[in-house]
Motif scaffolding. Structure first.
Motif, PDB file in Angstrom:
ATOM      1  N   LEU A   1       0.831  -1.204   0.000  1.00 52.06           N
ATOM      2  CA  LEU A   1       0.000   0.000   0.000  1.00 52.06           C
ATOM      3  C   LEU A   1       0.868   1.258   0.000  1.00 52.06           C
ATOM      4  N   VAL A   2       1.984   1.223   0.727  1.00 51.82           N
ATOM      5  CA  VAL A   2       2.867   2.387   0.785  1.00 51.82           C
ATOM      6  C   VAL A   2       3.520   2.642  -0.576  1.00 51.82           C
ATOM      7  N   GLU A   3       3.852   1.580  -1.304  1.00 55.31           N
ATOM      8  CA  GLU A   3       4.416   1.760  -2.648  1.00 55.31           C
ATOM      9  C   GLU A   3       3.428   2.504  -3.552  1.00 55.31           C
ATOM     10  N   LYS A   4       2.144   2.176  -3.414  1.00 52.14           N
ATOM     11  CA  LYS A   4       1.126   2.893  -4.198  1.00 52.14           C
ATOM     12  C   LYS A   4       1.063   4.355  -3.778  1.00 52.14           C
ATOM     13  N   LEU A   5       1.163   4.590  -2.467  1.00 56.73           N
ATOM     14  CA  LEU A   5       1.155   5.962  -1.953  1.00 56.73           C
ATOM     15  C   LEU A   5       2.335   6.754  -2.517  1.00 56.73           C
ATOM     16  N   LEU A   6       3.513   6.129  -2.545  1.00 58.92           N
ATOM     17  CA  LEU A   6       4.714   6.815  -3.038  1.00 58.92           C
ATOM     18  C   LEU A   6       4.621   7.133  -4.525  1.00 58.92           C
ATOM     19  N   SER A   7       3.915   6.287  -5.253  1.00 61.81           N
ATOM     20  CA  SER A   7       3.776   6.530  -6.689  1.00 61.81           C
ATOM     21  C   SER A   7       2.808   7.677  -6.989  1.00 61.81           C
ATOM     22  N   ILE A   8       1.995   8.034  -5.985  1.00 62.64           N
ATOM     23  CA  ILE A   8       1.005   9.106  -6.171  1.00 62.64           C
ATOM     24  C   ILE A   8       1.485  10.430  -5.566  1.00 62.64           C
ATOM     25  N   CYS A   9       1.990  10.365  -4.337  1.00 63.83           N
ATOM     26  CA  CYS A   9       2.367  11.592  -3.616  1.00 63.83           C
ATOM     27  C   CYS A   9       3.757  12.080  -4.009  1.00 63.83           C
ATOM     28  N   ALA A  10       3.943  13.381  -3.872  1.00 57.62           N
ATOM     29  CA  ALA A  10       5.258  13.990  -4.113  1.00 57.62           C
ATOM     30  C   ALA A  10       6.030  14.043  -2.800  1.00 57.62           C
ATOM     31  N   LEU A  11       7.335  14.281  -2.916  1.00 59.58           N
ATOM     32  CA  LEU A  11       8.178  14.444  -1.729  1.00 59.58           C
ATOM     33  C   LEU A  11       8.997  15.720  -1.875  1.00 59.58           C
ATOM     34  N   ASN A  12       8.752  16.651  -0.969  1.00 60.54           N
ATOM     35  CA  ASN A  12       9.496  17.912  -0.960  1.00 60.54           C
ATOM     36  C   ASN A  12      10.406  17.920   0.263  1.00 60.54           C
ATOM     37  N   SER A  13      11.711  17.831   0.035  1.00 63.85           N
ATOM     38  CA  SER A  13      12.664  17.755   1.140  1.00 63.85           C
ATOM     39  C   SER A  13      13.338  19.096   1.428  1.00 63.85           C
ATOM     40  N   SER A  14      12.838  20.174   0.817  1.00 63.10           N
ATOM     41  CA  SER A  14      13.486  21.481   0.984  1.00 63.10           C
ATOM     42  C   SER A  14      13.410  21.987   2.428  1.00 63.10           C
ATOM     43  N   GLY A  15      12.419  21.511   3.181  1.00 66.21           N
ATOM     44  CA  GLY A  15      12.272  21.987   4.559  1.00 66.21           C
ATOM     45  C   GLY A  15      13.028  21.153   5.586  1.00 66.21           C
ATOM     46  N   VAL A  16      13.743  20.115   5.135  1.00 71.93           N
ATOM     47  CA  VAL A  16      14.476  19.255   6.066  1.00 71.93           C
ATOM     48  C   VAL A  16      15.708  19.993   6.590  1.00 71.93           C
ATOM     49  N   GLN A  17      15.862  20.052   7.911  1.00 74.19           N
ATOM     50  CA  GLN A  17      16.991  20.750   8.537  1.00 74.19           C
ATOM     51  C   GLN A  17      18.282  19.962   8.319  1.00 74.19           C
ATOM     52  N   LYS A  18      19.315  20.674   7.843  1.00 66.60           N
ATOM     53  CA  LYS A  18      20.612  20.041   7.613  1.00 66.60           C
ATOM     54  C   LYS A  18      21.709  20.848   8.300  1.00 66.60           C
ATOM     55  N   TYR A  19      22.784  20.154   8.699  1.00 67.34           N
ATOM     56  CA  TYR A  19      23.895  20.791   9.388  1.00 67.34           C
ATOM     57  C   TYR A  19      25.217  20.334   8.784  1.00 67.34           C
ATOM     58  N   THR A  20      26.304  20.904   9.287  1.00 72.25           N
ATOM     59  CA  THR A  20      27.632  20.346   9.050  1.00 72.25           C
ATOM     60  C   THR A  20      27.995  19.549  10.289  1.00 72.25           C
ATOM     61  N   LEU A  21      29.026  18.720  10.204  1.00 76.45           N
ATOM     62  CA  LEU A  21      29.450  17.971  11.378  1.00 76.45           C
ATOM     63  C   LEU A  21      29.949  18.897  12.480  1.00 76.45           C
ATOM     64  N   ILE A  22      30.405  20.078  12.094  1.00 72.14           N
ATOM     65  CA  ILE A  22      30.943  21.038  13.063  1.00 72.14           C
ATOM     66  C   ILE A  22      29.841  21.707  13.873  1.00 72.14           C
ATOM     67  N   ASP A  23      28.754  22.114  13.178  1.00 71.21           N
ATOM     68  CA  ASP A  23      27.734  22.906  13.891  1.00 71.21           C
ATOM     69  C   ASP A  23      26.488  22.109  14.283  1.00 71.21           C
ATOM     70  N   ALA A  24      26.458  20.800  14.017  1.00 69.14           N
ATOM     71  CA  ALA A  24      25.283  20.000  14.374  1.00 69.14           C
ATOM     72  C   ALA A  24      25.111  19.957  15.893  1.00 69.14           C
ATOM     73  N   PRO A  25      23.924  20.293  16.419  1.00 67.87           N
ATOM     74  CA  PRO A  25      23.689  20.267  17.868  1.00 67.87           C
ATOM     75  C   PRO A  25      23.910  18.859  18.446  1.00 67.87           C
ATOM     76  N   GLU A  26      24.406  18.789  19.658  1.00 68.32           N
ATOM     77  CA  GLU A  26      24.686  17.490  20.268  1.00 68.32           C
ATOM     78  C   GLU A  26      23.429  16.645  20.409  1.00 68.32           C
ATOM     79  N   ASP A  27      22.322  17.245  20.841  1.00 65.38           N
ATOM     80  CA  ASP A  27      21.071  16.494  20.990  1.00 65.38           C
ATOM     81  C   ASP A  27      20.617  15.920  19.660  1.00 65.38           C
ATOM     82  N   TRP A  28      20.783  16.704  18.606  1.00 65.48           N
ATOM     83  CA  TRP A  28      20.391  16.262  17.260  1.00 65.48           C
ATOM     84  C   TRP A  28      21.223  15.053  16.840  1.00 65.48           C
ATOM     85  N   LEU A  29      22.530  15.123  17.073  1.00 71.65           N
ATOM     86  CA  LEU A  29      23.416  14.016  16.712  1.00 71.65           C
ATOM     87  C   LEU A  29      23.069  12.746  17.485  1.00 71.65           C
ATOM     88  N   LYS A  30      22.782  12.900  18.777  1.00 70.50           N
ATOM     89  CA  LYS A  30      22.554  11.736  19.629  1.00 70.50           C
ATOM     90  C   LYS A  30      21.180  11.103  19.433  1.00 70.50           C
TER      91      LYS A  30
END
Length: 428
Positions: free
Chosen positions: A355-384
């Motif tokens: 069922l999820v494969e059918k969902l993926l074939s219909i819905c779009a995926l927008n990853s522009s809002g996903v938070q990204k960091y560098t290894l240097i500035d990534a918060p410790e809580d986020w990493l853990k």
């Protein structure tokens, strides 16, 4: 004089003690000392037979010669790569499996040599892989799935065997199974332990199926007016009947418009549809009104306009997922901070993959809002807490104190390529 006397007596006593001790020591040559056994002499070579590494538990890995710690590492590695080894090549990359040990096991591992490449591997057609001769009469649904058939195909193959009376009879009859196309038959033929030709008395094998089929008395019916109990009277299980009703109400907005709509429902096999087809009488006008009365009103959602990173739990239920699948998908998305590609969604545990494969074939995926960091500035809580970083979080935090450079940190981490690839999805 007395002093000299005592000195001589003392010296004589020491000499006697020494001679006595020396004699006892040299006399032990005939004693029966226990034979010295080296650990390597007691290790018998492990008797290995063909095995699927995805089915082994901790004790079974240890029986293959791995230590408790190595076994834990292998099982943890399997979890990290998605809960399943897909190829020998992937298993070989586990650092707990040495090159010598892999060479010893390689010929017994029931996996393809390598995985297909591509960003969305789960949507690729599986190839049929056979590694040894087998009697198809003894194969279970799981055995057919391991060869590369889908769950529905495996179910259809077993139904066809029941139709023949519980045995495929011959290679000739096996080839007639509608699931087995010419290409797959050519791959399987030389491995089948079956006679080439069908015996003359084949008709006698149909008896079991005839009796089984008589249990269901089909009559003309309107699929739009059937409730869950109605579908169950046609031979469907509780779960299948629920799925059909949900599919009709949530995906088709309350009614089947044509026979093709019914055929597309994934819990209705091609064989079952062929049985039902002569009895299906669609009455769209009255059936739509009946369906609207009997079923709760559903929110009308255009799933082609939805983003998989914002789709809600309620919308997933509307699409047809059960609460467990929907909850797992939303929970995994939350831990990741959003999906970057669709393959991640199929790696979610406890989801209905068809069922999820059918969902993926219909819905779009927008990853522009996903938070990204560098290894240097990534918060410790986020990493853990991030599923892809938590096992390396402490090392990253330690290394970046004295090496504030992402490239240097990567060199020090020495993570496997597949782990690094996943981690980089969430890095700038």
């Amino acid at each position: 004089m007395k002093k000299n006397y005592y000195q001589k007596v003392t010296l004589l006593g020491v000499l006697l003690i020494f001679l006595f001790g020396f004699q006892k020591y040299t006399g032990t040559e005939n004693d029966n000392f226990p034979a010295v056994k080296f650990a390597s002499e007691n290790i018998n070579s492990v008797t290995i037979s063909e095995f699927d590494p995805n089915e082994l538990d901790q004790k079974q890995w240890q029986k293959l010669g791995f230590s408790e710690k190595q076994t834990e590492t292998i099982l943890k590695y399997k979890t990290i790569v998605g809960g399943k080894f897909t190829s020998k090549e992937q298993l070989k990359k586990c650092y707990a499996v040495s090159a010598d040990k892999f060479a010893e096991l390689e010929s017994f591992i029931l996996l393809p040599e390598s995985s297909k490449s591509g960003d969305f591997k789960s949507f690729e057609k599986k190839s049929i892989v056979v590694v040894k001769r087998f009697n198809p009469d003894q194969s279970t649904a799981q055995d057919w799935i391991k060869m590369g058939f889908s769950e529905k195909q495996a179910e259809a193959i077993l139904k066809y065997k029941n139709y023949l009376g519980g045995s495929f009879i011959s290679k000739e009859k096996f080839k007639e199974c509608f699931i087995i196309n010419e290409e797959n038959y050519q791959k399987l033929a030389s491995y089948l332990i079956l006679p080439e030709k069908t015996p003359a008395n084949f008709k006698s094998f149909n008896k079991n199926f005839s009796n089984e089929k008589q249990k269901i008395q089909y009559r003309n019916f309107d699929p739009n007016s059937l409730d869950i109990d109605g579908w169950k009277t046609l031979g469907f299980s509780d779960k299948q009947a629920n799925t059909i009703v949900n599919y009709r109400g949530r995906i088709l907005r309350g009614s089947f418009k044509n026979l093709e709509d019914i055929q597309k429902c994934f819990v209705i096999s091609a064989e079952k549809f062929a049985e039902l087809k002569p009895f299906i009488k669609l009455n769209q006008t009255s059936s739509t009104n009946t369906a609207q009365k009997n079923e709760p009103k559903q929110e009308k959602t255009d799933f082609s306009k939805l983003d998989l990173n914002t789709i809600t739990f309620r919308q997933l239920l509307e699409f047809g997922l059960d609460e467990r699948s929907a909850g797992s998908m939303i929970g995994f998305r939350k831990k990741l901070g959003g999906f970057v590609n669709k393959e991640q969604i199929l790696q979610t545990y406890n989801i209905d993959k068809d069922l999820v494969e059918k969902l993926l074939s219909i819905c779009a995926l927008n990853s522009s809002g996903v938070q990204k960091y560098t290894l240097i500035d990534a918060p410790e809580d986020w990493l853990k807490n991030h599923p892809y970083f938590k096992y390396s979080a402490d090392k990253i935090i330690y290394y970046r104190v004295s090496n504030p450079d992402d490239r240097k940190i990567w060199k020090l981490l020495k993570v496997k390529p597949e782990y690094e690839a996943r981690m980089r999805l969430y890095l700038k």
